[in-house]
Design a protein around this motif. Structure first.
Motif, PDB file in Angstrom:
ATOM      1  N   SER A 176     111.075  10.806  30.618  1.00 41.13           N
ATOM      2  CA  SER A 176     111.866  10.747  31.856  1.00 41.13           C
ATOM      3  C   SER A 176     111.458  11.815  32.877  1.00 41.13           C
ATOM      4  CB  SER A 176     113.351  10.905  31.526  1.00 41.13           C
ATOM      5  OG  SER A 176     113.562  12.179  30.945  1.00 41.13           O
ATOM      6  N   LYS A 177     110.693  12.808  32.424  1.00 36.57           N
ATOM      7  CA  LYS A 177     110.239  13.879  33.322  1.00 36.57           C
ATOM      8  C   LYS A 177     109.034  13.464  34.164  1.00 36.57           C
ATOM      9  CE  LYS A 177     113.115  17.066  31.907  1.00 36.57           C
ATOM     10  NZ  LYS A 177     114.031  17.744  32.814  1.00 36.57           N
ATOM     11  N   ASN A 212     107.857  19.217  34.309  1.00 32.54           N
ATOM     12  CA  ASN A 212     107.846  17.849  34.821  1.00 32.54           C
ATOM     13  C   ASN A 212     106.489  17.505  35.450  1.00 32.54           C
ATOM     14  OD1 ASN A 212     108.609  17.968  38.071  1.00 32.54           O
ATOM     15  ND2 ASN A 212     109.369  19.699  36.921  1.00 32.54           N
ATOM     16  N   ILE A 213     106.308  16.212  35.662  1.00 36.09           N
ATOM     17  CA  ILE A 213     105.020  15.700  36.138  1.00 36.09           C
ATOM     18  C   ILE A 213     105.269  14.746  37.302  1.00 36.09           C
ATOM     19  CG2 ILE A 213     103.041  14.198  35.527  1.00 36.09           C
ATOM     20  CD1 ILE A 213     103.402  15.186  32.608  1.00 36.09           C
ATOM     21  N   THR A 214     104.498  14.895  38.352  1.00 42.84           N
ATOM     22  CA  THR A 214     104.646  13.981  39.488  1.00 42.84           C
ATOM     23  C   THR A 214     103.323  13.258  39.758  1.00 42.84           C
ATOM     24  OG1 THR A 214     106.354  15.384  40.459  1.00 42.84           O
ATOM     25  CG2 THR A 214     105.301  13.794  41.925  1.00 42.84           C
ATOM     26  N   ASP A 236     107.441   2.942  31.194  1.00 47.07           N
ATOM     27  CA  ASP A 236     107.575   1.855  30.219  1.00 47.07           C
ATOM     28  C   ASP A 236     106.381   1.831  29.273  1.00 47.07           C
ATOM     29  OD1 ASP A 236     109.956   1.116  31.282  1.00 47.07           O
ATOM     30  OD2 ASP A 236     109.187  -0.618  32.383  1.00 47.07           O
ATOM     31  N   LYS A 237     105.193   1.975  29.846  1.00 45.08           N
ATOM     32  CA  LYS A 237     103.975   1.948  29.037  1.00 45.08           C
ATOM     33  C   LYS A 237     103.957   3.136  28.063  1.00 45.08           C
ATOM     34  CE  LYS A 237      99.368   1.076  28.319  1.00 45.08           C
ATOM     35  NZ  LYS A 237      99.333   1.094  26.847  1.00 45.08           N
ATOM     36  N   LEU A 238     104.361   4.293  28.548  1.00 46.57           N
ATOM     37  CA  LEU A 238     104.408   5.487  27.696  1.00 46.57           C
ATOM     38  C   LEU A 238     105.392   5.289  26.536  1.00 46.57           C
ATOM     39  CD1 LEU A 238     104.428   8.189  30.515  1.00 46.57           C
ATOM     40  CD2 LEU A 238     102.614   7.926  28.821  1.00 46.57           C
ATOM     41  N   ARG A 239     106.550   4.716  26.856  1.00 52.05           N
ATOM     42  CA  ARG A 239     107.563   4.481  25.822  1.00 52.05           C
ATOM     43  C   ARG A 239     107.050   3.465  24.807  1.00 52.05           C
ATOM     44  NH1 ARG A 239     111.406   4.620  30.183  1.00 52.05           N
ATOM     45  NH2 ARG A 239     112.204   6.756  30.221  1.00 52.05           N
ATOM     46  N   ASN A 240     106.405   2.438  25.317  1.00 55.70           N
ATOM     47  CA  ASN A 240     105.869   1.398  24.460  1.00 55.70           C
ATOM     48  C   ASN A 240     104.819   1.960  23.500  1.00 55.70           C
ATOM     49  OD1 ASN A 240     106.024  -1.313  23.763  1.00 55.70           O
ATOM     50  ND2 ASN A 240     104.124  -1.764  24.867  1.00 55.70           N
ATOM     51  N   ASP A 241     103.923   2.776  24.029  1.00 48.20           N
ATOM     52  CA  ASP A 241     102.876   3.386  23.196  1.00 48.20           C
ATOM     53  C   ASP A 241     103.474   4.319  22.157  1.00 48.20           C
ATOM     54  OD1 ASP A 241     101.070   2.043  24.686  1.00 48.20           O
ATOM     55  OD2 ASP A 241     100.021   3.793  25.487  1.00 48.20           O
ATOM     56  N   LEU A 251      99.796  15.851  28.139  1.00 47.65           N
ATOM     57  CA  LEU A 251     100.662  16.857  28.766  1.00 47.65           C
ATOM     58  C   LEU A 251     102.084  16.819  28.185  1.00 47.65           C
ATOM     59  CD1 LEU A 251      99.431  16.452  32.453  1.00 47.65           C
ATOM     60  CD2 LEU A 251      98.930  18.366  30.916  1.00 47.65           C
ATOM     61  N   LEU A 252     102.597  15.625  27.947  1.00 43.87           N
ATOM     62  CA  LEU A 252     103.944  15.506  27.391  1.00 43.87           C
ATOM     63  C   LEU A 252     104.009  16.177  26.029  1.00 43.87           C
ATOM     64  CD1 LEU A 252     104.977  11.803  28.224  1.00 43.87           C
ATOM     65  CD2 LEU A 252     105.688  13.878  29.395  1.00 43.87           C
ATOM     66  N   LYS A 253     102.968  15.946  25.248  1.00 41.53           N
ATOM     67  CA  LYS A 253     102.912  16.496  23.904  1.00 41.53           C
ATOM     68  C   LYS A 253     102.785  18.024  23.973  1.00 41.53           C
ATOM     69  CE  LYS A 253     100.843  15.323  19.484  1.00 41.53           C
ATOM     70  NZ  LYS A 253      99.751  14.641  18.804  1.00 41.53           N
TER      71      LYS A 253
END
Ligand code: ZN
Length: 228
Positions: free
Chosen positions: A124-125, A28-30, A149-154, A115-117
């Motif tokens: 959601s993390k 996860n990322i904070t 939201d921006k991440l999901r949109n991209d 990082l997600l990739k």
């Protein structure tokens, strides 16, 4: 401003006797802010070591006002930034107090995408410090939902153009083919000349700039179509 990651690992002040635990796979990322108008990795390292007696700077990444990312630790280092929840948690700190530069915001998105990739994490993390359980803080001073939201949109609207290949192209071609001719090769996952021509035609239909490049606006029109 280009996206730059400056590696400052092992170059920052560390505690003489203490060291952070390592070897934990991040999941996860904070997001944090520094709650200061200025600062960088060496300033925060000095503060965390001298004032908090921590092993070293708390954050894995620090994003400066000019958008440059300072990488302070390996991602699998368990540094301190979110009380009680640091294991597997990558801490990213934006220098600023609740408001940030455009370069910082764009670097934040790019860094998180990498990082997600890399770790196969779901969007959601990604959370703001204050959204984490048991934290009494206003950090990072904004709603991290905007970032998700921006991440999901991209993710849903990746930039596609001639030469692009793969599942995203195929997905786009399938929707495109319901609106314009794509008869020769069909939805083959390869963005070639036929697809480019079809995209331009679709863009003309929808009164968009007919540049043959599928960006956010073209995706929006395509996805509108899908909902019908
Ligand atoms: Zn914080």
């Amino acid at each position: 401003m280009a996206f730059i990651i400056k590696d400052v690992r092992k170059k920052l002040l560390e505690h003489r006797k203490k060291t952070y635990r390592t070897g934990v796979l991040p999941d996860n990322i904070t997001i944090h802010h520094s709650a200061t108008e200025t600062g960088n990795s060496s300033a925060f390292a000095a503060y965390h070591v001298n004032n908090h007696q921590w092993p070293g700077v708390g954050y894995h990444y620090i994003i400066l006002k000019n958008g440059v990312v300072e990488r302070c630790w390996d991602d699998h280092t368990v540094s301190y930034h979110t009380r009680g929840l640091n294991t597997g948690n990558i801490g990213i700190c934006l220098v600023g107090n609740g408001s940030f530069t455009t370069s910082q915001k764009s670097s934040l998105i790019k860094l998180i995408q990498i990082l997600l990739k890399k770790y196969g994490m779901d969007i959601s993390k990604v959370k703001g410090h204050r959204e984490r359980r048991g934290q009494t803080t206003r950090c990072p001073g904004f709603d991290a939902g905007v970032i998700r939201d921006k991440l999901r949109n991209d993710l849903n609207s990746p930039l596609l153009k001639i030469g692009s290949k793969g599942g995203e192209v195929k997905r786009m071609q399938k929707i495109l083919a319901r609106n314009v001719q794509l008869s020769k090769y069909g939805a083959d996952g390869i963005f070639g000349l036929e697809t480019e021509k079809a995209v331009k035609e679709f863009q003309k239909q929808r009164k968009l700039t007919a540049d043959g490049i599928v960006g956010v606006k073209t995706w929006k029109e395509l996805l509108k179509e899908r909902k019908k």
